[in-house]
Design a protein around this motif. Structure first.
Motif, PDB file in Angstrom:
ATOM      1  N   PRO A 116       0.274  -8.924  -2.222  1.00  0.00           N
ATOM      2  CA  PRO A 116       0.646 -10.458  -1.338  1.00  0.00           C
ATOM      3  C   PRO A 116       0.814  -9.922   0.218  1.00  0.00           C
ATOM      4  O   PRO A 116       0.971  -8.850   0.540  1.00  0.00           O
ATOM      5  N   GLY A 163       3.452 -14.100   2.231  1.00  0.00           N
ATOM      6  CA  GLY A 163       3.792 -14.393   0.868  1.00  0.00           C
ATOM      7  C   GLY A 163       4.887 -13.673   0.523  1.00  0.00           C
ATOM      8  O   GLY A 163       5.738 -14.425  -0.494  1.00  0.00           O
ATOM      9  N   THR A 182       8.340 -15.876  -0.909  1.00  0.00           N
ATOM     10  CA  THR A 182       8.871 -15.754  -2.146  1.00  0.00           C
ATOM     11  C   THR A 182      10.416 -15.298  -2.202  1.00  0.00           C
ATOM     12  O   THR A 182      11.231 -16.086  -2.744  1.00  0.00           O
ATOM     13  N   VAL A 228       1.997 -17.599  -6.238  1.00  0.00           N
ATOM     14  CA  VAL A 228       1.992 -17.273  -4.845  1.00  0.00           C
ATOM     15  C   VAL A 228       0.540 -16.279  -4.455  1.00  0.00           C
ATOM     16  O   VAL A 228       0.489 -15.284  -4.955  1.00  0.00           O
ATOM     17  N   GLU A 229      -0.134 -16.774  -3.684  1.00  0.00           N
ATOM     18  CA  GLU A 229      -1.376 -16.195  -3.351  1.00  0.00           C
ATOM     19  C   GLU A 229      -2.310 -15.484  -4.418  1.00  0.00           C
ATOM     20  O   GLU A 229      -2.490 -14.096  -4.261  1.00  0.00           O
ATOM     21  N   ILE A 242       1.417 -21.361  -3.541  1.00  0.00           N
ATOM     22  CA  ILE A 242       1.698 -20.818  -2.222  1.00  0.00           C
ATOM     23  C   ILE A 242       0.356 -20.108  -2.037  1.00  0.00           C
ATOM     24  O   ILE A 242       0.136 -18.979  -2.450  1.00  0.00           O
ATOM     25  N   TRP A 253      -2.896 -18.009  -0.012  1.00  0.00           N
ATOM     26  CA  TRP A 253      -3.369 -17.400   1.214  1.00  0.00           C
ATOM     27  C   TRP A 253      -4.305 -18.396   2.068  1.00  0.00           C
ATOM     28  O   TRP A 253      -4.286 -17.960   3.204  1.00  0.00           O
TER      29      TRP A 253
END
Length: 269
Positions: free
Chosen positions: A132, A136, A140, A239-240, A264, A266
Motif C-alpha cells: 500500500p 493507504g 487504514t 484498500v488499494e 479506498i 489508489w
C-alpha cells in the motif's frame, strides 16, 4: 474462553468423532447437512450398523472410513489441539458464527485459538494491497482506530500489507482483531507474522482456520480463507487492491453474500 461452560464446548469424545467425520473423503458441508437431516444427531452415524449405512447415500469408501477411522492419528491430533488450547467448532454448534453459517459454503469445522466470543460480534474486514501507499496505510490505521472506538472487531487475513497494518492498528488501539488463516494453526503464514499472531491471541483476539493444524499455506487455500473473511463479517473495506487480487475476490464474495463493501482506491489519491 473461561466464560463458556464445558457443556457448550465439544467433549474429547465428541471431538474424536468430529475428526473422524472431517477426515471422511468427499463428505463436505452439503452432504453433512443432508445426513444430519436424516439422523437425530449427526454423530450418531457412528452408532449405525454397517448394514444400514448404504441407506444414507454413503459410498463404500466413506463407509469404510466411518467404520475404521485412523484412531491413532485422530488421538494424536486431539491431544495436540488440547495441549495448544485450540477449540474446534462444527458448523452445527451453537457458538458457530451465524453470519458464516448462512453463507453458501460454510466450513465444516473451525479451528480456533483465542477469544471465541468475537465470532458473533460486529466485525468489519480489511483487505487490500500487499504494497500500500503511505496514504493507504494511514487511512487504514485511522479507520481502524475509529472503528475500535465503536467496539467493532477488525477481521483480516494476517497477510503482508493492509492485513497486517489493520491487525496491528487494532491492537495498538486496544481493540480486538480476528486473523483468518489460509493454513493450519501450526503453520502460521507468513512466518514474519508469527509474533503478530501471538500478539493477537495474547491481546484477547482470535486466530481462525478451517484447515487441519499442519496444512501448509498452499495457493488454493487462500480463496477458501477469503470466503470466511467475507462470510464472517458485516462488511468489507478494500484498500488499494489490484484488479486481479485476492482482495477483490473477497469483495466479490461479500457482495454475493449481501454484505456491504467499501473501497479506498489508489486511483483517486
Amino acid at each position: 474462553m473461561d466464560e463458556f461452560k464445558d457443556s457448550e464446548l465439544l467433549s474429547k469424545s465428541q471431538l474424536r468423532l468430529w475428526m473422524a467425520l472431517y477426515l471422511c473423503p468427499q463428505l463436505g458441508i452439503g452432504a453433512l447437512k443432508k445426513l444430519e437431516a436424516l439422523l437425530p444427531n449427526l454423530l450418531s452415524v457412528f452408532q449405525l450398523p454397517e448394514s444400514e449405512l448404504p441407506n444414507y447415500k454413503l459410498s463404500p469408501k466413506q463407509i469404510t472410513k466411518l467404520l475404521m477411522p485412523d484412531w491413532q492419528y485422530i488421538d494424536r491430533l486431539v491431544d495436540w489441539l488440547t495441549s495448544q488450547q485450540i477449540l474446534v467448532l462444527p458448523f452445527n454448534h451453537m457458538l458457530y458464527p451465524s453470519l458464516l453459517f448462512n453463507t453458501a459454503r460454510p466450513p465444516v469445522l473451525l479451528f480456533l485459538k483465542g477469544n471465541i466470543k468475537l465470532l458473533n460480534q460486529v466485525q468489519l474486514a480489511f483487505v487490500g494491497s500487499r504494497n500500500p501507499t503511505a496514504y493507504g496505510s494511514q487511512v487504514t490505521k485511522n479507520f481502524v482506530r475509529e472503528l475500535v472506538g465503536l467496539q467493532v472487531v477488525i477481521t483480516s487475513g494476517l497477510a503482508i500489507g493492509i492485513d497486517g497494518i489493520a491487525h496491528k492498528a487494532a491492537l495498538s488501539a486496544k481493540g480486538q482483531t480476528i486473523a483468518v488463516l489460509g493454513s493450519g494453526l501450526n503453520q502460521i503464514y507468513p512466518k514474519r507474522h508469527l509474533y503478530l499472531a501471538e500478539q493477537i491471541v495474547e491481546q484477547d483476539g482470535l486466530l481462525v482456520s478451517e484447515f487441519l493444524p499442519n496444512v501448509p499455506p498452499v495457493q488454493f487455500n487462500f480463496p477458501k480463507r477469503n470466503r470466511i473473511i467475507a462470510g464472517m463479517t458485516n462488511g468489507t473495506v478494500v484498500v488499494e487492491a489490484a484488479i486481479k487480487s485476492g482482495s477483490l475476490i473477497t469483495a466479490q464474495i461479500a457482495v454475493e453474500e449481501g454484505r456491504d463493501v467499501f473501497a479506498i482506491s489508489w486511483q483517486y489519491l
